[in-house]
Structures are given as structure tokens and as C-alpha cells.
Design a protein around this motif. Structure first.
Motif, PDB file in Angstrom:
ATOM      1  N   ASP A 149     115.524  -2.993  56.784  1.00 27.57           N
ATOM      2  CA  ASP A 149     116.493  -3.538  55.824  1.00 27.57           C
ATOM      3  C   ASP A 149     116.395  -2.882  54.453  1.00 27.57           C
ATOM      4  N   CYS A 150     115.919  -1.640  54.395  1.00 27.07           N
ATOM      5  CA  CYS A 150     115.734  -0.972  53.106  1.00 27.07           C
ATOM      6  C   CYS A 150     117.075  -0.789  52.388  1.00 27.07           C
ATOM      7  N   ASN A 151     117.177  -1.385  51.228  1.00 22.14           N
ATOM      8  CA  ASN A 151     118.410  -1.292  50.435  1.00 22.14           C
ATOM      9  C   ASN A 151     118.663   0.129  49.966  1.00 22.14           C
ATOM     10  N   CYS A 152     117.577   0.837  49.681  1.00 23.37           N
ATOM     11  CA  CYS A 152     117.713   2.198  49.183  1.00 23.37           C
ATOM     12  C   CYS A 152     118.281   3.118  50.259  1.00 23.37           C
ATOM     13  N   LEU A 153     117.735   3.027  51.455  1.00 25.05           N
ATOM     14  CA  LEU A 153     118.249   3.843  52.554  1.00 25.05           C
ATOM     15  C   LEU A 153     119.710   3.511  52.824  1.00 25.05           C
ATOM     16  N   ALA A 154     120.035   2.229  52.831  1.00 25.22           N
ATOM     17  CA  ALA A 154     121.396   1.788  53.133  1.00 25.22           C
ATOM     18  C   ALA A 154     122.401   2.397  52.159  1.00 25.22           C
ATOM     19  N   ILE A 155     122.050   2.357  50.896  1.00 27.58           N
ATOM     20  CA  ILE A 155     122.998   2.831  49.898  1.00 27.58           C
ATOM     21  C   ILE A 155     123.084   4.349  49.877  1.00 27.58           C
ATOM     22  N   ARG A 156     121.958   5.016  50.150  1.00 27.40           N
ATOM     23  CA  ARG A 156     121.983   6.480  50.178  1.00 27.40           C
ATOM     24  C   ARG A 156     122.793   6.989  51.371  1.00 27.40           C
ATOM     25  N   GLN A 157     122.639   6.342  52.506  1.00 29.03           N
ATOM     26  CA  GLN A 157     123.427   6.738  53.670  1.00 29.03           C
ATOM     27  C   GLN A 157     124.914   6.601  53.388  1.00 29.03           C
ATOM     28  N   ALA A 158     125.284   5.459  52.832  1.00 28.06           N
ATOM     29  CA  ALA A 158     126.700   5.217  52.542  1.00 28.06           C
ATOM     30  C   ALA A 158     127.210   6.210  51.500  1.00 28.06           C
TER      31      ALA A 158
END
Lengths: 154, 154
Positions: free
Chosen positions: B22-31
Motif C-alpha cells: 500500500d505504499c503511497n509513494c509507489l502508487a503516485i509515482r506509477q500514476a
DNA sequence: TGTGTAAGGGTGCATATGCGCCTAATTTCA
DNA sequence: TGAAATTAGGCGCATATGCACCCTTACACA
């Protein structure tokens, strides 16, 4: 909703903003810069970028992966992935696994990589906890959901 | 809400996820990667990146800006901004304005910059319309709102 | 069995990103 | 007025990002 659609023809496609100030790309890039800095400041203590932590973390959870598979998992370009693993390989955190297909380079964690990941985990949790405490846990979950729908647009 | 808080002590801070998935950082970087590619493919036709379009757009709407001011507006590091303007200056799309303070470099659009921006606008609108049509206009507005709260975390 | 095609990955190029450290100009204040 | 602190920005370094183009290996099929 149905009532709105029958109201006027202009409402058939609702709420699309073509105002330059509402650029979705700028909005997401700005936020990505902020969050990356936030997490990087925590992980920087042991010399890992968030992107590197993400890769190690994926390899731990999903096992050895080829460049292409890893690129898919990271929603990242193949060539970007190929270069991203270089510092990790150089520092002995990952290595190339045995290959049946001479074309593929299957990457896997080394013992040192597992150790580094263990050290990184509390720092990542601190970053995640700090972020969610300030942004709101529920809001963060919604945000992740919204972002994953962006990624799945293709 | 209040009922939940009094239920157990564990619910005082609700719904913070420390699951590595659930890493917020990974999620936002992918998007961010996806959206950047999406917009860049549209704007690439006239040789502009989305980030460059954003800078030109800011200068048009807000007038001449110093490096620092521009960095603030873009939620971008000062040094990153200083380098981002280089290709634009090289291509004659922006230039240094008159200075009262010898330390500052106030950047402004040139005539060529205004022309390029005019050419870019329909391409940006196409990207924005495509994105919002597929993602949903209302959802996009909500996403931008959520992202701006991320940026304002500081 | 040879050959065309598909799959996996690398390189060059250009830009993006920000940290640490440095210099120069300005402002503050004793 | 002169020294200290602040402000504006540059540079080196390392990584991040992806497109166009290339090579090699594997596979399918005539």
C-alpha cells in the motif's frame, strides 16, 4: 444522474475541465515530487531511494523477476527498469538468477539485499505512518484507489 | 465516527496501512509515469514535454517569474527549475527580463514562446479531454483536489 | 531445416529530479 | 558604516524517465 442527462444536451458529458489550470498531468507530477521527497528523506538514512526500495520490496514479495516482468509490475518503461537495477546490482543487493532462456535477465535478491530491505522496512513504515497521519488514513486509501485506476487506464 | 473511536483503543487512529503493498509513494509515482506518457504523446507532436508546456503556461497566465517563484508555482526544487528552463531558453521560447535585483533571473515568454504555446494548447486540450473522457470528469476533479492536498502538506 | 517473426534486452540521447556545496548580491542591525 | 545574516542562483553528482534504434535468441512453420 439520469435526471441530469435529460436536462440539457450540454450535460451529456459532465464536468470535463479544459481549463489550463486544471491540468491533471501537472497536478499528479507536483504531488509525486512532494511524496517522493517525503519518503526519500526517510529512506535516505540508509542510502536507498524510494524507487529502489520499491524494487527490492517487489522482488521479496513476488520472487525473482525478469526486466520486462519487473517493468510491468512497476508500471515503468522497460529501459528505465533496466537502468534502475544497475545501482542495486552494483551494490550487491540483487543479482542475475540462473537462466533457461539466454535472452532474459531474471533478477533476484541477494542475502545483502534482504538485509538492506530489513533495515529499510522500519524507515519506510515511519514514512508511511507520517504521511498517513498527516494526510489521513482513509483519504490515503481513497487516493491509492484513484491512482490505481489511472494506471489501469493503460 | 464517534462510536468507532469509543469502541476500542486500537481504532483511535483509523485505517493507517503499513502494508508494503500500500505504499503511497509507489502508487503516485506509477500514476505520474502513466499520465506523463499520456500527455507527452500528445504534446510531442510539436516537440514539447508536458513539464515544458506547464512552465510556458504558468508564465503566460501569471507573467514573468523568477526561478524561485517559478519553482514554488511548480512545486519543484529550485535547482530543477533552473535546469528545466534551459531548453526553453535555448529554443528562444523564454528569455531573461530586465532585473532590478542583480541576483534574480526573471523569466518571461518571448513572441516565439507565445506562438508555440498557441500551437500546444489544442494538443493539451486533446490530451486533457481524452484523459477525462476515459477516467471520468468528476473523478478527475476529485483526484486533482486530493493531489493538491498532498502538495499542501508541504 | 532454413527462415521469417517475435521476444528480451541494451545503448545513445535528451530531459527530469533534488541534494550538498559554492558564489554573489542584498538586507539587517549593532 | 561595516560585518553578519539572508536571499538568489549555479554546478557537480547520482539517479529517473522513456523514445528510437539496434542486436541476439527463441520459436513457428513452410
Amino acid at each position: 444522474m439520469k435526471a441530469m442527462r435529460t436536462k440539457t444536451k450540454q450535460n451529456q458529458i459532465p464536468a470535463i475541465s479544459l481549463d489550463p489550470a486544471d491540468c491533471n498531468c501537472l497536478a499528479i507530477r507536483q504531488a509525486a515530487r512532494q511524496v517522493t521527497q517525503f519518503y526519500d528523506r526517510h529512506l535516505g538514512v540508509i542510502g536507498l531511494r524510494t524507487s529502489q526500495y520499491s524494487i527490492l520490496s517487489k522482488l521479496l514479495r513476488l520472487g525473482p523477476q525478469s526486466i520486462n516482468a519487473l517493468a510491468m509490475l512497476m508500471a515503468m518503461d522497460r529501459t528505465t527498469t533496466g537502468r534502475a537495477i544497475r545501482p542495486l546490482e552494483r551494490d550487491g543487493l540483487i543479482e542475475v538468477a540462473a537462466r533457461d532462456d539466454a535472452r532474459t535477465r531474471v533478477m533476484q535478491l541477494t542475502a545483502a539485499g534482504r538485509v538492506r530491505l530489513k533495515e529499510a522496512q522500519p524507515l519506510w513504515r515511519e514514512a508511511q505512518r507520517d504521511f498517513e497521519t498527516r494526510y489521513g488514513g482513509g483519504e490515503a486509501a481513497s487516493l491509492r484507489e484513484a491512482l490505481s485506476r489511472v494506471v489501469s487506464l493503460h
